[in-house]
Design a protein around this motif. Sequence first.
Motif, PDB file in Angstrom:
ATOM      1  N   ARG A 117      -0.369 136.321 -32.498  1.00 45.06           N
ATOM      2  CA  ARG A 117      -1.392 136.025 -31.481  1.00 45.06           C
ATOM      3  C   ARG A 117      -2.092 134.694 -31.806  1.00 45.06           C
ATOM      4  O   ARG A 117      -2.307 133.862 -30.919  1.00 45.06           O
ATOM      5  N   ARG A 134       9.909 127.377 -29.926  1.00 43.63           N
ATOM      6  CA  ARG A 134      11.089 127.714 -29.113  1.00 43.63           C
ATOM      7  C   ARG A 134      12.367 127.402 -29.867  1.00 43.63           C
ATOM      8  O   ARG A 134      13.288 128.208 -29.904  1.00 43.63           O
ATOM      9  N   ALA A 173       9.179 138.922 -20.523  1.00 43.95           N
ATOM     10  CA  ALA A 173       7.885 138.330 -20.140  1.00 43.95           C
ATOM     11  C   ALA A 173       6.837 139.400 -19.803  1.00 43.95           C
ATOM     12  O   ALA A 173       5.674 139.251 -20.198  1.00 43.95           O
ATOM     13  N   GLN A 177       3.256 139.636 -21.636  1.00 42.60           N
ATOM     14  CA  GLN A 177       2.014 139.556 -20.866  1.00 42.60           C
ATOM     15  C   GLN A 177       1.097 140.742 -21.155  1.00 42.60           C
ATOM     16  O   GLN A 177      -0.106 140.571 -21.347  1.00 42.60           O
ATOM     17  N   LEU A 180      -0.369 140.131 -24.649  1.00 42.34           N
ATOM     18  CA  LEU A 180      -1.363 139.052 -24.760  1.00 42.34           C
ATOM     19  C   LEU A 180      -2.657 139.393 -24.037  1.00 42.34           C
ATOM     20  O   LEU A 180      -3.743 139.066 -24.520  1.00 42.34           O
TER      21      LEU A 180
ATOM     22  N   ARG B 117      -6.097 127.795 -17.738  1.00 41.23           N
ATOM     23  CA  ARG B 117      -5.556 127.808 -19.102  1.00 41.23           C
ATOM     24  C   ARG B 117      -6.671 128.036 -20.127  1.00 41.23           C
ATOM     25  O   ARG B 117      -6.538 128.816 -21.059  1.00 41.23           O
ATOM     26  N   TYR B 120      -7.559 131.661 -19.990  1.00 38.13           N
ATOM     27  CA  TYR B 120      -6.523 132.498 -20.597  1.00 38.13           C
ATOM     28  C   TYR B 120      -6.652 132.507 -22.124  1.00 38.13           C
ATOM     29  O   TYR B 120      -6.534 133.550 -22.759  1.00 38.13           O
ATOM     30  N   ILE B 121      -6.873 131.326 -22.707  1.00 40.73           N
ATOM     31  CA  ILE B 121      -6.991 131.239 -24.170  1.00 40.73           C
ATOM     32  C   ILE B 121      -8.126 132.138 -24.649  1.00 40.73           C
ATOM     33  O   ILE B 121      -8.007 132.856 -25.639  1.00 40.73           O
ATOM     34  N   MET B 123      -9.318 134.760 -23.042  1.00 34.60           N
ATOM     35  CA  MET B 123      -9.025 136.173 -22.787  1.00 34.60           C
ATOM     36  C   MET B 123      -8.099 136.767 -23.840  1.00 34.60           C
ATOM     37  O   MET B 123      -8.136 137.964 -24.108  1.00 34.60           O
ATOM     38  N   ILE B 124      -7.254 135.922 -24.445  1.00 39.84           N
ATOM     39  CA  ILE B 124      -6.311 136.426 -25.444  1.00 39.84           C
ATOM     40  C   ILE B 124      -7.049 136.948 -26.673  1.00 39.84           C
ATOM     41  O   ILE B 124      -6.552 137.816 -27.379  1.00 39.84           O
ATOM     42  N   THR B 125      -8.261 136.417 -26.921  1.00 41.60           N
ATOM     43  CA  THR B 125      -9.033 136.903 -28.064  1.00 41.60           C
ATOM     44  C   THR B 125     -10.259 137.717 -27.655  1.00 41.60           C
ATOM     45  O   THR B 125     -10.973 138.208 -28.507  1.00 41.60           O
ATOM     46  N   ARG B 134      -9.340 141.029 -15.099  1.00 45.38           N
ATOM     47  CA  ARG B 134      -8.444 141.956 -14.396  1.00 45.38           C
ATOM     48  C   ARG B 134      -9.154 142.603 -13.218  1.00 45.38           C
ATOM     49  O   ARG B 134      -8.632 142.686 -12.121  1.00 45.38           O
ATOM     50  N   ALA B 173       5.207 137.906 -14.314  1.00 45.89           N
ATOM     51  CA  ALA B 173       5.068 137.624 -15.750  1.00 45.89           C
ATOM     52  C   ALA B 173       5.966 136.465 -16.201  1.00 45.89           C
ATOM     53  O   ALA B 173       5.519 135.626 -16.994  1.00 45.89           O
ATOM     54  N   PRO B 174       7.219 136.356 -15.705  1.00 47.14           N
ATOM     55  CA  PRO B 174       8.024 135.198 -16.123  1.00 47.14           C
ATOM     56  C   PRO B 174       7.430 133.862 -15.668  1.00 47.14           C
ATOM     57  O   PRO B 174       7.497 132.865 -16.390  1.00 47.14           O
ATOM     58  N   GLN B 177       4.539 133.168 -18.060  1.00 44.55           N
ATOM     59  CA  GLN B 177       5.023 132.787 -19.384  1.00 44.55           C
ATOM     60  C   GLN B 177       5.518 131.340 -19.408  1.00 44.55           C
ATOM     61  O   GLN B 177       5.205 130.590 -20.341  1.00 44.55           O
ATOM     62  N   ARG B 178       6.287 130.936 -18.380  1.00 49.25           N
ATOM     63  CA  ARG B 178       6.750 129.540 -18.349  1.00 49.25           C
ATOM     64  C   ARG B 178       5.575 128.585 -18.238  1.00 49.25           C
ATOM     65  O   ARG B 178       5.585 127.501 -18.824  1.00 49.25           O
ATOM     66  N   LEU B 180       2.374 129.144 -19.336  1.00 38.90           N
ATOM     67  CA  LEU B 180       1.563 129.127 -20.554  1.00 38.90           C
ATOM     68  C   LEU B 180       2.279 128.439 -21.700  1.00 38.90           C
ATOM     69  O   LEU B 180       1.663 127.711 -22.485  1.00 38.90           O
ATOM     70  N   LEU B 181       3.585 128.667 -21.853  1.00 37.90           N
ATOM     71  CA  LEU B 181       4.291 128.227 -23.052  1.00 37.90           C
ATOM     72  C   LEU B 181       5.338 127.157 -22.790  1.00 37.90           C
ATOM     73  O   LEU B 181       5.978 126.692 -23.738  1.00 37.90           O
ATOM     74  N   GLY B 182       5.513 126.770 -21.531  1.00 36.55           N
ATOM     75  CA  GLY B 182       6.487 125.712 -21.235  1.00 36.55           C
ATOM     76  C   GLY B 182       7.903 126.095 -21.607  1.00 36.55           C
ATOM     77  O   GLY B 182       8.685 125.256 -22.061  1.00 36.55           O
ATOM     78  N   THR B 183       8.268 127.366 -21.430  1.00 30.64           N
ATOM     79  CA  THR B 183       9.578 127.843 -21.879  1.00 30.64           C
ATOM     80  C   THR B 183      10.713 127.501 -20.914  1.00 30.64           C
ATOM     81  O   THR B 183      11.855 127.866 -21.190  1.00 30.64           O
TER      82      THR B 183
END
Lengths: 215, 215
Positions: A117, A134, A173, A177, A180, B117, B120-121, B123-125, B134, B173-174, B177-178, B180-183
């Motif tokens: 995390r 990645r 994903a 999600q 996270l 963004r 989101y950062i 919310m993750i913590t 939500r 979710a996909p 994810q793309r 947030l993380l540039g995947t």
Amino acid sequence: MTSRAPDPGRRNPRSRAAILAATRELLAEAGFRALTIEKIAARAGVGKQTIYRWWPSKGAVVFDALLALSETPEGAESGTPGTVELPDTGDIDADLRTVLRATVAEFADPAFEAPLRALYIEMITDADLAADYRRRMAAPINEAKRRRLRTAQEQGQLHPDADLDLIVEMLYAPLTQRWLLGTGPLDRDFADRLVTNALHAARAPGAAAPDDQRE
Amino acid sequence: MTSRAPDPGRRNPRSRAAILAATRELLAEAGFRALTIEKIAARAGVGKQTIYRWWPSKGAVVFDALLALSETPEGAESGTPGTVELPDTGDIDADLRTVLRATVAEFADPAFEAPLRALYIEMITDADLAADYRRRMAAPINEAKRRRLRTAQEQGQLHPDADLDLIVEMLYAPLTQRWLLGTGPLDRDFADRLVTNALHAARAPGAAAPDDQRE
């Protein structure tokens, strides 16, 4: 899943384990940015030079610290460095359920999820670190997932046109999600529903034909 | 997608727009934790009391600042407060492509994605903030997505047993994810492939039967 064992012969296994455990603890406590080689060395009870000799950067230690969590006890002996393989019992449904349930269990384990995390938070604002993640962690695992799906496809368990790259993202994903952001329970039932629905998509005719809007 | 217009009658529209724009700018510049009502007031050129009178908390201003980005120009006049609706042309494939392509376009817009963004950062913590997000932002939108899928299901465009809650997560979710993380590339082609594959899953027989392992 077996995992990389980076140059085990060159390193003292006990020092390596202490360094990687210290890295995970410090990452979970204060995040990636506050992590330093000095702090890792102090926590692990080794000299800084020991770490510098074995790893080229802080990021490299962090990635090994996370990869080490996926090592089987005999991983260093049995695994070929750089290889990751999903189970293959010949039944893609059962194998994916096994793997996704294992991922759910990892996300429920604070020793695994807390350092990951911390790393994710950093990657959301640091595109270079995300690219490194990645390349070093996600790519070999995603390739193993696609390889397992391709084998199933070759055996006729999935549609020949299935969009396997996308299926991997649709499987994982939603798990990431929920982990996270806590958007829902992360349990075996959720893992099983993801497998069921992703495989439905992978078995439908015309799954890889976005221009073919209705089958 | 139309969106909430919280109590437009009570507020000076120009001050409200200035406050929400200032909130988004400050969020993108320094994140949620550094944001204060004082800084928003100074940037927007209003008194702190104006903000305290209209919003109960910093989080409430942030959520309205993000929701305001989805408002149509005539949103404050035409929208019923609290309602969000997906387009319904009678063709679920076309409507989902429209909506997912719009989401892709939003993620490509720095004015939208930078403050989101930052949130989101945080919310993750911060599980409480995530729960608030939500409840206030994600829940009405997710309910609208499920409602649109249910209408399609009732019209026979999806399987009667389709696991619609899961389909929503596999669609979105996909994308998240793309982003947030540039995947991977976040473009129309990706949006269309997600729609195609999610709808394949939603049309398969036995889609909602995780214990029914092979159809």
